[in-house]
Design a protein around this motif. Sequence first.
Motif, mmCIF file in Angstrom:
data_model
loop_
_atom_site.group_PDB
_atom_site.id
_atom_site.type_symbol
_atom_site.label_atom_id
_atom_site.label_comp_id
_atom_site.label_asym_id
_atom_site.label_seq_id
_atom_site.Cartn_x
_atom_site.Cartn_y
_atom_site.Cartn_z
ATOM 1 N N GLN A 230 0.812 -1.214 0.000
ATOM 2 C CA GLN A 230 0.000 0.000 0.000
ATOM 3 C C GLN A 230 0.847 1.266 0.000
ATOM 4 O O GLN A 230 0.421 2.301 -0.522
ATOM 5 N N SER A 231 2.048 1.223 0.579
ATOM 6 C CA SER A 231 2.871 2.436 0.635
ATOM 7 C C SER A 231 3.203 2.938 -0.761
ATOM 8 O O SER A 231 3.183 4.157 -1.020
ATOM 9 N N PHE A 232 3.473 2.017 -1.682
ATOM 10 C CA PHE A 232 3.764 2.418 -3.058
ATOM 11 C C PHE A 232 2.531 3.018 -3.732
ATOM 12 O O PHE A 232 2.613 4.044 -4.401
ATOM 13 N N ILE A 233 1.376 2.382 -3.544
ATOM 14 C CA ILE A 233 0.144 2.876 -4.156
ATOM 15 C C ILE A 233 -0.211 4.259 -3.632
ATOM 16 O O ILE A 233 -0.619 5.154 -4.389
ATOM 17 N N TRP A 234 -0.054 4.465 -2.328
ATOM 18 C CA TRP A 234 -0.345 5.779 -1.755
ATOM 19 C C TRP A 234 0.634 6.837 -2.278
ATOM 20 O O TRP A 234 0.246 7.990 -2.500
ATOM 21 N N LYS A 235 1.880 6.454 -2.486
ATOM 22 C CA LYS A 235 2.851 7.393 -3.044
ATOM 23 C C LYS A 235 2.439 7.825 -4.449
ATOM 24 O O LYS A 235 2.448 9.024 -4.767
ATOM 25 N N VAL A 236 2.066 6.862 -5.272
ATOM 26 C CA VAL A 236 1.616 7.177 -6.629
ATOM 27 C C VAL A 236 0.396 8.095 -6.583
ATOM 28 O O VAL A 236 0.312 9.097 -7.313
ATOM 29 N N SER A 237 -0.563 7.765 -5.722
ATOM 30 C CA SER A 237 -1.797 8.543 -5.641
ATOM 31 C C SER A 237 -1.526 9.952 -5.143
ATOM 32 O O SER A 237 -2.132 10.923 -5.614
ATOM 33 N N PHE A 238 -0.592 10.093 -4.203
ATOM 34 C CA PHE A 238 -0.251 11.419 -3.685
ATOM 35 C C PHE A 238 0.374 12.283 -4.770
ATOM 36 O O PHE A 238 -0.002 13.450 -4.946
ATOM 37 N N ILE A 239 1.335 11.719 -5.491
ATOM 38 C CA ILE A 239 2.023 12.514 -6.515
ATOM 39 C C ILE A 239 1.068 12.864 -7.652
ATOM 40 O O ILE A 239 1.037 14.006 -8.125
ATOM 41 N N ALA A 240 0.264 11.879 -8.097
ATOM 42 C CA ALA A 240 -0.731 12.187 -9.130
ATOM 43 C C ALA A 240 -1.719 13.232 -8.623
ATOM 44 O O ALA A 240 -2.190 14.090 -9.380
ATOM 45 N N GLY A 241 -2.007 13.172 -7.310
ATOM 46 C CA GLY A 241 -2.925 14.140 -6.728
ATOM 47 C C GLY A 241 -2.411 15.565 -6.765
ATOM 48 O O GLY A 241 -3.203 16.513 -6.749
ATOM 49 N N LEU A 242 -1.089 15.750 -6.823
ATOM 50 C CA LEU A 242 -0.552 17.102 -6.965
ATOM 51 C C LEU A 242 -1.067 17.770 -8.235
ATOM 52 O O LEU A 242 -1.229 18.993 -8.282
ATOM 53 N N GLY A 243 -1.325 16.960 -9.268
ATOM 54 C CA GLY A 243 -1.942 17.510 -10.468
ATOM 55 C C GLY A 243 -3.315 18.079 -10.169
ATOM 56 O O GLY A 243 -3.739 19.082 -10.751
ATOM 57 N N GLY A 244 -4.030 17.432 -9.222
ATOM 58 C CA GLY A 244 -5.319 17.951 -8.799
ATOM 59 C C GLY A 244 -5.186 19.269 -8.061
ATOM 60 O O GLY A 244 -6.023 20.175 -8.221
ATOM 61 N N ILE A 245 -4.135 19.414 -7.236
ATOM 62 C CA ILE A 245 -3.906 20.689 -6.553
ATOM 63 C C ILE A 245 -3.665 21.796 -7.570
ATOM 64 O O ILE A 245 -4.199 22.905 -7.452
ATOM 65 N N LEU A 246 -2.866 21.497 -8.601
ATOM 66 C CA LEU A 246 -2.617 22.495 -9.651
ATOM 67 C C LEU A 246 -3.906 22.870 -10.369
ATOM 68 O O LEU A 246 -4.179 24.050 -10.623
ATOM 69 N N TYR A 247 -4.700 21.858 -10.712
ATOM 70 C CA TYR A 247 -5.993 22.082 -11.363
ATOM 71 C C TYR A 247 -6.859 22.977 -10.485
ATOM 72 O O TYR A 247 -7.391 24.008 -10.921
ATOM 73 N N GLY A 248 -6.999 22.605 -9.217
ATOM 74 C CA GLY A 248 -7.848 23.362 -8.320
ATOM 75 C C GLY A 248 -7.347 24.770 -8.087
ATOM 76 O O GLY A 248 -8.145 25.728 -8.050
ATOM 77 N N PHE A 249 -6.034 24.931 -7.932
ATOM 78 C CA PHE A 249 -5.477 26.259 -7.689
ATOM 79 C C PHE A 249 -5.735 27.182 -8.873
ATOM 80 O O PHE A 249 -6.211 28.312 -8.700
ATOM 81 N N ASP A 250 -5.432 26.703 -10.067
ATOM 82 C CA ASP A 250 -5.615 27.552 -11.250
ATOM 83 C C ASP A 250 -7.085 27.777 -11.568
ATOM 84 O O ASP A 250 -7.452 28.787 -12.168
ATOM 85 N N MET A 251 -7.957 26.859 -11.159
ATOM 86 C CA MET A 251 -9.382 27.049 -11.340
ATOM 87 C C MET A 251 -9.940 28.021 -10.301
ATOM 88 O O MET A 251 -10.784 28.856 -10.599
ATOM 89 N N GLY A 252 -9.436 27.913 -9.055
ATOM 90 C CA GLY A 252 -9.992 28.708 -7.972
ATOM 91 C C GLY A 252 -9.411 30.097 -7.834
ATOM 92 O O GLY A 252 -10.103 31.015 -7.364
ATOM 93 N N VAL A 253 -8.158 30.309 -8.233
ATOM 94 C CA VAL A 253 -7.509 31.595 -7.985
ATOM 95 C C VAL A 253 -8.175 32.730 -8.757
ATOM 96 O O VAL A 253 -8.117 33.890 -8.343
ATOM 97 N N ILE A 254 -8.839 32.402 -9.847
ATOM 98 C CA ILE A 254 -9.464 33.451 -10.656
ATOM 99 C C ILE A 254 -10.599 34.138 -9.899
ATOM 100 O O ILE A 254 -10.907 35.306 -10.155
#
Length: 458
Positions: free
Chosen positions: A14-38
């Motif tokens: 599970q540690s590997f899967i959570w690592k992958v999900s966390f890093i891929a999730g950073l793309g979600g932070i970028l999406y949300g930030f650029d969507m919300g900052v406007i």
Amino acid sequence: MSDTKTVPQTQVRQSFIWKVSFIAGLGGILYGFDMGVIAAALIFVRESFALSTRMEEVVVSVVLVGAMSGALAGGAIADRIGRRSTLLWGGVIFLIGSLLAPASPNAITLILARGLLGIAIGFTSVTAPVYVSELAPPRSRGTLIGLYQFALTVGIALADLVGYWLAPQHGWRLMFGLGAIPAALFVILLLTLPESPRWLFAQNRISEAQSVLKIYTDETGAQLLIEDIRSALQIKIEKRWSALWSPAVRYSLLIAVGFTVLQQVTGINTIIYYGPQIFSLAGITSNRSAIFATLLVAITNVLATIIALVLVDRVGRKPLLYAGISGMTASLLLLAYSFHNPAAFGAAPGVIATVCLMVYITCFAFSMGPIAWILVSEVFPLQLRGRGVAAASLGSGASNFLVSLTFLSLIKAAGNTFTFLLYAAFCIVTLLFVRFVVPETKGRDLESISAENRAAAS
């Protein structure tokens, strides 16, 4: 349908899967930030560049044009060069757009920068959920894909917090520029991840696929997964866009595109993009107070998404959708009535609007928000998964673009009450779609889900 051929939960690291999900999730932070900052930045961009209402809508919605283009390109690219490589390209484009936006000398340059950010959003929103879905075990797949949506809500909340913090200085340039920090981190961390083993196997790079599988499961588990993937690939599906309309895939396409379009036309991104303006309509006159109210809604969005992460693999997708969409409908109806009769509740209209929107966002966050991207990552066959998710993202982007481009104009032409009644009506349509079209995918392997959809279309 049972899950008998999948890797047992105890055999997955599970540690590997959570690592992958966390890093891929950073793309979600970028999406949300650029969507919300406007939402906060637009107040001050409007003043700096003397924007008309139509130009405001263009500055907001151009990111969605980029997202649609990025989704179309990203889906084909993800199927051609791989999931990880496509995410890397998305991260680089995020970084360029985040540096260009704060340096914009005029509205045209800012529109160009936001268009680039949209392309990056298209790349990552298509690829990140697919990447996680192809690595995650079925019994925790919903939670792990849902982390992308959770990260997206965190990005929106961070954008609103930055907006609130910088509002007294009218610091819209720094609001945009801070997005470069998570973009750079995203690119660096992606370099530590492997490619999707399912994609590698589809490219006949079997030894590489086995090497990746052995990172997070044992020899027996890797062999079981290989057998599942080999069986799925025996069904011949051409890797081209027109194949999405073939009998084998069309029902999956209906589920994915239909649901993501409905997700947008229920009005969610009017709150993300135009939150301060909505609160101004409800009587909150201070820019900073309106931004603070939007921040409260964003924090609620983050917290409520945790409900989905906890429950989506326990109670299933459809029960959460029924509960969430019903709550969204009720809160929009109440909001519409409060605009129609401001004195009806004996409280300030701004307070009523804040409560309604917090209930609405809560219900969205534990249902349609994460489950849309969970479903679109699950329903397509491996050969067309990238293109299928791209088609869903295109439908989401097109409907999001239409809603965001027309919201202010609709408010002016038809009034507050009618506008929110319209979004409530779309919620009711969505409930019917969930009841009669959307399948329950909890705990099932990806290959069996696409097989059932293929049977439903025949």
